[in-house]
Design a protein around this motif. Structure first.
Motif, PDB file in Angstrom:
ATOM      1  N   THR A 238     -19.965 -51.102   8.260  1.00  0.00           N
ATOM      2  CA  THR A 238     -21.254 -51.841   8.706  1.00  0.00           C
ATOM      3  C   THR A 238     -22.630 -51.197   8.300  1.00  0.00           C
ATOM      4  O   THR A 238     -23.822 -51.473   8.793  1.00  0.00           O
ATOM      5  N   THR A 239     -22.575 -50.423   7.318  1.00  0.00           N
ATOM      6  CA  THR A 239     -23.795 -49.984   6.879  1.00  0.00           C
ATOM      7  C   THR A 239     -23.562 -50.095   5.381  1.00  0.00           C
ATOM      8  O   THR A 239     -22.707 -50.314   4.672  1.00  0.00           O
ATOM      9  N   ASP A 240     -24.752 -50.200   4.675  1.00  0.00           N
ATOM     10  CA  ASP A 240     -25.083 -50.263   3.202  1.00  0.00           C
ATOM     11  C   ASP A 240     -24.329 -49.070   2.551  1.00  0.00           C
ATOM     12  O   ASP A 240     -24.495 -47.856   2.474  1.00  0.00           O
ATOM     13  N   ALA A 241     -23.490 -49.253   1.651  1.00  0.00           N
ATOM     14  CA  ALA A 241     -22.702 -48.368   0.933  1.00  0.00           C
ATOM     15  C   ALA A 241     -23.452 -47.915  -0.400  1.00  0.00           C
ATOM     16  O   ALA A 241     -22.882 -48.224  -1.213  1.00  0.00           O
ATOM     17  N   ASP A 242     -24.475 -47.441  -0.200  1.00  0.00           N
ATOM     18  CA  ASP A 242     -25.471 -46.830  -1.464  1.00  0.00           C
ATOM     19  C   ASP A 242     -25.640 -45.505  -1.353  1.00  0.00           C
ATOM     20  O   ASP A 242     -25.340 -44.608  -0.442  1.00  0.00           O
ATOM     21  N   LEU A 243     -26.805 -45.041  -1.909  1.00  0.00           N
ATOM     22  CA  LEU A 243     -27.231 -43.543  -1.894  1.00  0.00           C
ATOM     23  C   LEU A 243     -27.833 -43.251  -0.434  1.00  0.00           C
ATOM     24  O   LEU A 243     -27.574 -41.961  -0.103  1.00  0.00           O
ATOM     25  N   MET A 244     -28.160 -44.075   0.234  1.00  0.00           N
ATOM     26  CA  MET A 244     -28.572 -43.889   1.732  1.00  0.00           C
ATOM     27  C   MET A 244     -27.325 -43.205   2.629  1.00  0.00           C
ATOM     28  O   MET A 244     -27.603 -42.548   3.231  1.00  0.00           O
ATOM     29  N   ILE A 245     -26.236 -43.939   2.434  1.00  0.00           N
ATOM     30  CA  ILE A 245     -25.186 -43.449   3.275  1.00  0.00           C
ATOM     31  C   ILE A 245     -24.764 -42.218   2.757  1.00  0.00           C
ATOM     32  O   ILE A 245     -24.233 -41.411   3.643  1.00  0.00           O
ATOM     33  N   VAL A 246     -24.907 -41.622   1.592  1.00  0.00           N
ATOM     34  CA  VAL A 246     -24.360 -40.641   1.000  1.00  0.00           C
ATOM     35  C   VAL A 246     -24.948 -39.288   1.689  1.00  0.00           C
ATOM     36  O   VAL A 246     -24.470 -38.215   1.927  1.00  0.00           O
ATOM     37  N   TRP A 247     -26.166 -39.537   2.019  1.00  0.00           N
ATOM     38  CA  TRP A 247     -26.997 -38.409   2.893  1.00  0.00           C
ATOM     39  C   TRP A 247     -27.100 -38.481   4.297  1.00  0.00           C
ATOM     40  O   TRP A 247     -27.286 -37.486   5.062  1.00  0.00           O
ATOM     41  N   MET A 248     -27.093 -39.552   4.875  1.00  0.00           N
ATOM     42  CA  MET A 248     -27.069 -39.925   6.193  1.00  0.00           C
ATOM     43  C   MET A 248     -25.675 -39.918   6.890  1.00  0.00           C
ATOM     44  O   MET A 248     -25.897 -39.115   8.003  1.00  0.00           O
ATOM     45  N   ALA A 249     -24.805 -39.994   6.236  1.00  0.00           N
ATOM     46  CA  ALA A 249     -23.384 -39.556   6.966  1.00  0.00           C
ATOM     47  C   ALA A 249     -23.244 -38.133   7.327  1.00  0.00           C
ATOM     48  O   ALA A 249     -22.923 -37.592   8.132  1.00  0.00           O
ATOM     49  N   PRO A 250     -23.452 -37.375   6.242  1.00  0.00           N
ATOM     50  CA  PRO A 250     -23.433 -35.725   6.501  1.00  0.00           C
ATOM     51  C   PRO A 250     -24.401 -35.464   7.631  1.00  0.00           C
ATOM     52  O   PRO A 250     -23.969 -34.327   8.386  1.00  0.00           O
TER      53      PRO A 250
END
Length: 718
Positions: free
Chosen positions: A156-168
């Motif tokens: 349910t989230t945008d799978a771009d560079l944003m999730i790469v740093w927000m998930a950790p």
């Protein structure tokens, strides 16, 4: 050993044996058959298909039926037998070495009771480092699924560079919170915060989240595997607090620096993409207009007062529509988001495109933003549909600026599987119906106007996707009470049928969202007029699909049928220099002609690079009707989830035609229905069994067959 301790240790042993047996059976019953079945459905790695059949891909019809009937029970029997044999071997060895086993169990029991709590500094450092590591592993897992399998990541989230740093970061914050909670518990029971307990708990939770994020592993199997991985990690760091502390000291700066670097790279990439000079791009045509494409996600025409609805849902749009052209029967190419947006951007029907439930729009065909970008246009998109509007589904191609996921606490919590599911569970228990992340229309307006104020002198193409009319139909105050005295209490659930009073309440809540959207779109147009932009801007206001409220056999929502409530959408075009005010077009038109219409306004020489026919003839003086497509196609492929039996799409892919005022629908099982939209706009009388209808059906079947090219990319596998 006292008899009581002996019984306790025996119970622990049998508990471990049962867990081992249950885990093995879970693997044999769910995980292994699921992986092989996915391979046959072309949803798994190609090498698995080659392992099974010797080919990278193979048709469902040839293999799937026999696999479901024979291979699943056979696999279960073989793997389960192996598990039982292994368990029996372990049991025999344990009985042979019973004395040593008893001593080992007693030592383990006493060891755990005497374990000291970790020091606070080591605890926080370890939790932070393990969280960052788990977040990056989940991101890499999802990216591998996306790149290797070419599947959109169903989150349910945008799978771009944003999730790469927000998930950790989300994992790190969660794990530090859990570690501090264990520290509090350790004030009473020190072993609750021992190094083994902390490492086991955090690693098991992280592993479970990673395994579940791909949505291909059964929850039971994922839990068993996660517990095993947690136990292995705990064993590695058992009685090695200094080693864990040293690892945390080394890993935290590296992982933290990587997180920061990815965040800065994402921001820099967005900025570079937005501000890079046109370079070799062509100069836009002289006096080229701006283009503003507004999509009101999930808005059906029949509930808008500009289309004659009894409630005043769109008073602002009514005033603006008086200055342009209103299309009475605009038809969406598909009753759900992705294929219709793909058609709006390419000018092609869904069957010609790759965009489907879990498959993004590929780069085979040019899109509107690319075409206008090459003409020197500044391009930007501001999207509130955080799922199918995400970059991973391919709609961002050609846009210099593409804003989807807002930077907020909700976005952070949505970026990882564990935090997203945990937060959703808590919100459901608290009765909170709104989604965790929601981008309101006013936020969308602010972002677009801010971009507009800082852009250069080039004409622009701006795409705005508003999501406020999508369920759960919760507009902000005071619009939540626009047509009701109290907030509706019912949820939209496409898996159930509703009573008339419940349908009335849902419709009232939906109408409130339309009133809010109307106010925000009106405010945006007012702002553009105040800036002096409106007179040189082509404004197109439409929707990607409608919404159903039980009008046909209780079908709810969208994407499940091809009836008019799901297909008939608003279409209003404003451009004072070329469009007469107050004109209404009664002919049926398709949204797939919108790109050609936009290019017609701009004035391309030598024809348009996108297919379709301009709708300009529908309002041109002296023209006798619209010179557009006389046959309008809409379709929806089979969804990858089970639908209720009363939903037409449960039978398979659907296709429909609108021609000469008739609406012909063909279901996946071959069932046909036919409606006269002039005499019966509500589609209450099926003419397919009447004498006149039976005579019409052969012609309509032939027309529908004419859209079959032999290379239907839409709905691959159907």
């Amino acid at each position: 050993m006292p008899a009581q301790d002996s019984r306790r240790l025996t119970a622990v042993y049998w508990f471990r044996f049962v867990v081992l047996l249950a885990g093995w059976l879970a693997l044999s019953r769910w995980l292994v058959p699921s992986l092989i079945a996915d391979a046959y459905r072309e949803e798994s790695l190609p090498f698995l298909n080659r392992l099974i059949s010797g080919r990278a891909v193979h048709s469902l019809g040839h293999y799937l039926e026999s696999w479901e009937r024979l291979a699943r029970p056979l696999t279960f029997g073989l793997v389960a037998s192996g598990g039982l044999l292994y368990a029996a071997l372990v049991l025999g060895l344990a009985r042979t070495a019973g004395r040593h086993f008893t001593r080992s169990m007693r030592w383990t029991h006493e060891f755990l009771r005497s374990r000291p709590a970790m020091r606070l500094g080591t605890l926080v450092l370890a939790a932070f480092a393990i969280g960052l590591a788990a977040g990056f592993v989940e991101v890499l897992y999802l990216l591998a699924k996306k790149t290797v399998l070419n599947q959109a990541v169903m989150t349910t989230t945008d799978a771009d560079l944003m999730i790469v740093w927000m998930a950790p970061i989300a994992y790190a914050l969660l794990f530090m919170g859990l570690a501090l909670l264990l520290r509090i518990v350790a004030m009473r029971w020190p072993s609750a915060c021992s190094i083994e307990t902390v490492v086991f708990s955090l690693c098991a939770i992280g592993a479970y989240g990673i395994l579940r994020s791909g949505e291909h592993i059964h929850g039971t199997a994922a839990a068993i595997l996660a517990l095993g991985l947690g136990a292995v990690a705990a064993r590695v760091f058992s009685d090695r607090a200094l080693a864990l502390h040293a690892w945390g000291v080394r890993a935290t700066p590296s992982l933290g620096g990587l997180t920061l670097a990815v965040a800065l790279a994402g921001a820099g990439l967005d900025r570079w993409t937005e501000t890079r000079p046109p370079g070799a791009l062509s100069e836009p045509p002289e006096n080229a207009p701006n283009v503003l494409l507004i999509i009101l996600d999930t808005v059906r025409a029949r509930n808008l007062s500009v289309y004659g609805y009894v409630r005043p849902t769109t008073p602002r749009l009514e005033r603006w529509a008086a200055k342009g052209v209103v299309f009475e029967r605009a038809i969406a190419p598909s009753p759900w988001t992705l294929p219709t947006h793909a058609s709006l951007f390419t000018g092609r029907y869904p069957y010609e495109l790759s965009a489907d439930w879990s498959t993004p729009l590929d780069d085979t065909d040019p899109v509107l933003a690319e075409v206008l970008g090459r003409q020197g246009y500044a391009t930007a998109a501001f999207v509130a549909n955080l799922f199918y509007g995400a970059r991973q589904f391919g709609l961002d191609r050609g846009f210099g600026r593409y804003e989807v996921m807002p930077l907020s606490l909700g976005s952070l919590l949505s970026s990882s599987w564990v935090t997203r599911e945990a937060t959703s569970w808590v919100r459901r228990r608290l009765g909170l119906r709104q989604t965790l992340v929601r981008k309101r229309a006013e936020e969308l307006n602010e972002s677009f106007l801010a971009w507009l104020d800082r852009r250069d002198d080039r004409p622009f193409l701006a795409f705005l996707n508003y999501y406020d009319a999508h369920e759960p139909y919760l507009p902000p105050e005071p619009y939540n009470l626009s047509f009701a005295d109290e907030q509706p209490i019912y949820w939209l659930d496409g898996q159930r049928r509703y009573q008339p009073h419940q349908l009335a309440e849902l419709t009232t809540a939906y109408d409130g969202t339309l009133a809010y959207l109307d106010a925000q779109v009106g405010a945006l147009l007012d702002s553009l007029e105040a800036r002096g932009e409106l007179d040189r801007t082509v404004v197109i206001i439409t929707s990607d699909h409608g919404e159903e409220f039980g009008e046909h056999d209780g079908v709810m929502g969208h994407g499940g049928s091809l009836f008019m409530p799901a297909l008939r959408v608003p279409l209003i075009v404003l451009y004072p220099p070329r469009i007469p005010g107050g004109h209404r077009v009664r002919e049926a038109v398709s949204l797939r002609d919108v790109p050609a219409t936009i290019l017609d306004f701009i004035g391309f020489e030598g024809g348009t690079p996108l297919p379709g026919t301009s709708l300009a003839s529908c309002w041109a003086e002296g023209e006798d009707g619209c010179r557009t497509s006389t046959v309008l196609l809409s379709e929806v492929s089979e969804a990858p989830w089970e639908r209720p039996s009363w939903v037409p799409a449960a039978k398979g892919p659907l296709r429909s035609l609108i021609v000469d005022g008739l609406h012909y629908i063909q279901d996946g099982d071959g069932t046909e229905s036919l409606y006269d939209l002039h005499a019966d706009p509500e589609e209450t009388v099926d003419l397919s069994k009447s004498d006149a209808g039976v005579m019409m059906l052969p012609r309509l079947r032939n027309l529908l067959a004419g859209f079959d090219t032999g290379d239907r990319r839409f709905g691959k596998g159907n």
